[in-house]
Design a protein around this motif. Sequence first.
Motif, mmCIF file in Angstrom:
data_model
loop_
_atom_site.group_PDB
_atom_site.id
_atom_site.type_symbol
_atom_site.label_atom_id
_atom_site.label_comp_id
_atom_site.label_asym_id
_atom_site.label_seq_id
_atom_site.Cartn_x
_atom_site.Cartn_y
_atom_site.Cartn_z
ATOM 1 N N MET A 1 0.850 -1.202 0.000
ATOM 2 C CA MET A 1 0.000 0.000 0.000
ATOM 3 C C MET A 1 0.882 1.247 0.000
ATOM 4 N N HIS A 2 0.543 2.205 -0.874
ATOM 5 C CA HIS A 2 1.257 3.479 -0.877
ATOM 6 C C HIS A 2 0.862 4.262 0.379
ATOM 7 N N PRO A 3 1.837 4.950 1.016
ATOM 8 C CA PRO A 3 1.509 5.730 2.223
ATOM 9 C C PRO A 3 0.380 6.739 2.011
ATOM 10 N N LYS A 4 0.171 7.187 0.781
ATOM 11 C CA LYS A 4 -0.938 8.104 0.518
ATOM 12 C C LYS A 4 -2.280 7.489 0.907
ATOM 13 N N GLU A 5 -2.366 6.153 0.842
ATOM 14 C CA GLU A 5 -3.642 5.467 1.054
ATOM 15 C C GLU A 5 -3.849 5.073 2.513
ATOM 16 N N LEU A 6 -2.875 5.341 3.380
ATOM 17 C CA LEU A 6 -3.022 4.978 4.787
ATOM 18 C C LEU A 6 -4.172 5.742 5.431
ATOM 19 N N ASN A 7 -4.913 5.056 6.276
ATOM 20 C CA ASN A 7 -6.009 5.676 7.028
ATOM 21 C C ASN A 7 -5.498 6.048 8.410
ATOM 22 N N ILE A 8 -5.611 7.324 8.768
ATOM 23 C CA ILE A 8 -5.051 7.798 10.034
ATOM 24 C C ILE A 8 -5.734 7.133 11.233
ATOM 25 N N SER A 9 -6.947 6.626 11.064
ATOM 26 C CA SER A 9 -7.651 5.972 12.177
ATOM 27 C C SER A 9 -6.963 4.673 12.597
ATOM 28 N N ASP A 10 -6.070 4.154 11.749
ATOM 29 C CA ASP A 10 -5.323 2.948 12.089
ATOM 30 C C ASP A 10 -4.100 3.258 12.955
ATOM 31 N N PHE A 11 -3.877 4.537 13.219
ATOM 32 C CA PHE A 11 -2.695 4.944 13.981
ATOM 33 C C PHE A 11 -3.121 5.839 15.148
ATOM 34 N N THR A 12 -3.939 5.270 15.993
ATOM 35 C CA THR A 12 -4.410 6.015 17.149
ATOM 36 C C THR A 12 -4.399 5.111 18.375
ATOM 37 N N TYR A 13 -4.547 5.702 19.529
ATOM 38 C CA TYR A 13 -4.621 4.974 20.791
ATOM 39 C C TYR A 13 -5.274 5.902 21.809
ATOM 40 N N GLN A 14 -5.709 5.358 22.926
ATOM 41 C CA GLN A 14 -6.346 6.160 23.964
ATOM 42 C C GLN A 14 -5.271 6.750 24.880
ATOM 43 N N LEU A 15 -5.198 8.079 24.950
ATOM 44 C CA LEU A 15 -4.225 8.758 25.804
ATOM 45 C C LEU A 15 -4.964 9.478 26.926
ATOM 46 N N PRO A 16 -5.015 8.892 28.119
ATOM 47 C CA PRO A 16 -5.672 9.578 29.242
ATOM 48 C C PRO A 16 -4.918 10.863 29.597
ATOM 49 N N GLU A 17 -5.646 11.888 29.996
ATOM 50 C CA GLU A 17 -5.018 13.173 30.301
ATOM 51 C C GLU A 17 -3.998 13.058 31.420
ATOM 52 N N GLU A 18 -4.217 12.137 32.352
ATOM 53 C CA GLU A 18 -3.279 12.012 33.475
ATOM 54 C C GLU A 18 -1.919 11.459 33.044
ATOM 55 N N LYS A 19 -1.834 10.946 31.819
ATOM 56 C CA LYS A 19 -0.547 10.458 31.306
ATOM 57 C C LYS A 19 0.273 11.575 30.645
ATOM 58 N N ILE A 20 -0.337 12.728 30.411
ATOM 59 C CA ILE A 20 0.356 13.847 29.769
ATOM 60 C C ILE A 20 1.170 14.606 30.810
ATOM 61 N N ALA A 21 2.415 14.890 30.489
ATOM 62 C CA ALA A 21 3.283 15.657 31.397
ATOM 63 C C ALA A 21 3.072 17.146 31.161
ATOM 64 N N PHE A 22 2.525 17.831 32.145
ATOM 65 C CA PHE A 22 2.294 19.268 32.017
ATOM 66 C C PHE A 22 3.473 20.093 32.527
ATOM 67 N N PHE A 23 4.364 19.430 33.271
ATOM 68 C CA PHE A 23 5.572 20.095 33.780
ATOM 69 C C PHE A 23 6.763 19.161 33.583
ATOM 70 N N PRO A 24 7.957 19.709 33.415
ATOM 71 C CA PRO A 24 9.147 18.856 33.294
ATOM 72 C C PRO A 24 9.561 18.305 34.648
ATOM 73 N N LEU A 25 10.318 17.202 34.629
ATOM 74 C CA LEU A 25 10.911 16.709 35.861
ATOM 75 C C LEU A 25 11.947 17.705 36.378
ATOM 76 N N GLN A 26 12.255 17.614 37.677
ATOM 77 C CA GLN A 26 13.229 18.534 38.263
ATOM 78 C C GLN A 26 14.602 18.363 37.617
ATOM 79 N N GLN A 27 14.984 17.101 37.317
ATOM 80 C CA GLN A 27 16.265 16.825 36.663
ATOM 81 C C GLN A 27 16.001 16.219 35.294
#
Length: 411
Positions: A1-27
Amino acid sequence: MHPKELNISDFTYQLPEEKIAFFPLQQRDQSKLLVYNNGIISTDIYQHIDKQLPAGTLAVFNDTKVVEARLLFKKPTGGQIELFCLEPHESYADITTAMLQQGKVRWLCLIGGASKWKNGQVLQLGFPEHDPKMMLEARFLEKRSDCFAIEFSWMPAVLTFAEILHQTGHIPLPPYIKRAADATDEERYQTVYAEHDGSVAAPTAGLHFTKTVLEKLVQKRVQTDFVTLHVGAGTFKPVKATVMQEHEMHAEFISVNAELIKKIIAQEGRPVVAIGTTSLRTLESLYWLGTKLLQNKDCFDDGLPFLSQWEVYELPPAPLTAALNALLEYMEQKQSAAFVAKTQIIIAPGYAFKVVDGLVTNFHQPSSTLLLLVAAFIGEDWRRVYNYALENDFRFLSYGDGSLLWRRRDA
């Protein structure tokens, strides 16, 4: 399959908001490091990344510097208009040239509150607390399909636009970090080796590296070198199209010195590791730009060398050494120490990697072009990698943890 024909819905996952880093680590170097090698997944931290890279590896970093691209103007009535500086007007050869303009410059911007900006009105921004003589003005030039052309002028005119942004602008945190930038971000949303002004987003894989970690790489006999890719706001552009053919990739400026190109040629089968997707896209673009020169030595005579979105899937491949030597010959003819170009390359499953063997990268948004790149690099195992990260408390996105991925040869 040519990449032009890829469906973006095949490249997703559930990302809960609590997994997002809103601040950097201290180190910086205490961030967790997921290591993927030949289908096996393990956990380490960035402080020990030297143990994960073989001696003789060439590690390539992106030394772009995030500019304070958010400018907050106030109208005489008190209302606020935000200008987000995307990239220089096409009349400038490259970002560096535009950043060094004194007194006046044209820039392409997004505008928050554009409807409040009356035709002919000049916005002004003064800084009485720093210098009562300093003044920045913005004039509307034209509306385009996805941005606005703006002319900035300022006093004192001896200052460059880069200096004006440093003194007057604000760091542009990614839209998914739902908070205002603070003093910590001035340092932490910047790599320790950042040098060349031009990005509106950090090359986030490099945020985990410290001077100590870089010194340990040298002691391990890991070569380090730099490219410059100025990250545009398009890196956060969501894929709204169902199939990738309908998604327009953003174009970005790159600059690479001749010495690095010679180092890649000299690697002779030893690994090349890209620190970040921006470094990877730059290195792979180099190969294809050299391949274009092999096809037609005059192909860049009309302006800045450019690699369009789908060219890499249509050009006949050439030997790596031949393609890179073509770039060196081009630079010698131009008497240039650096190769400067724009790339729109999109790397998706079906892409054949030519330069990069390993990738250090953060965990990316669902349904994004960056996730497509990871899937191209390690194949369907991207799902195993992301599930492992979610189940083992890795932090996601720009201020999150990261990974060292070794390319699957059968991806």
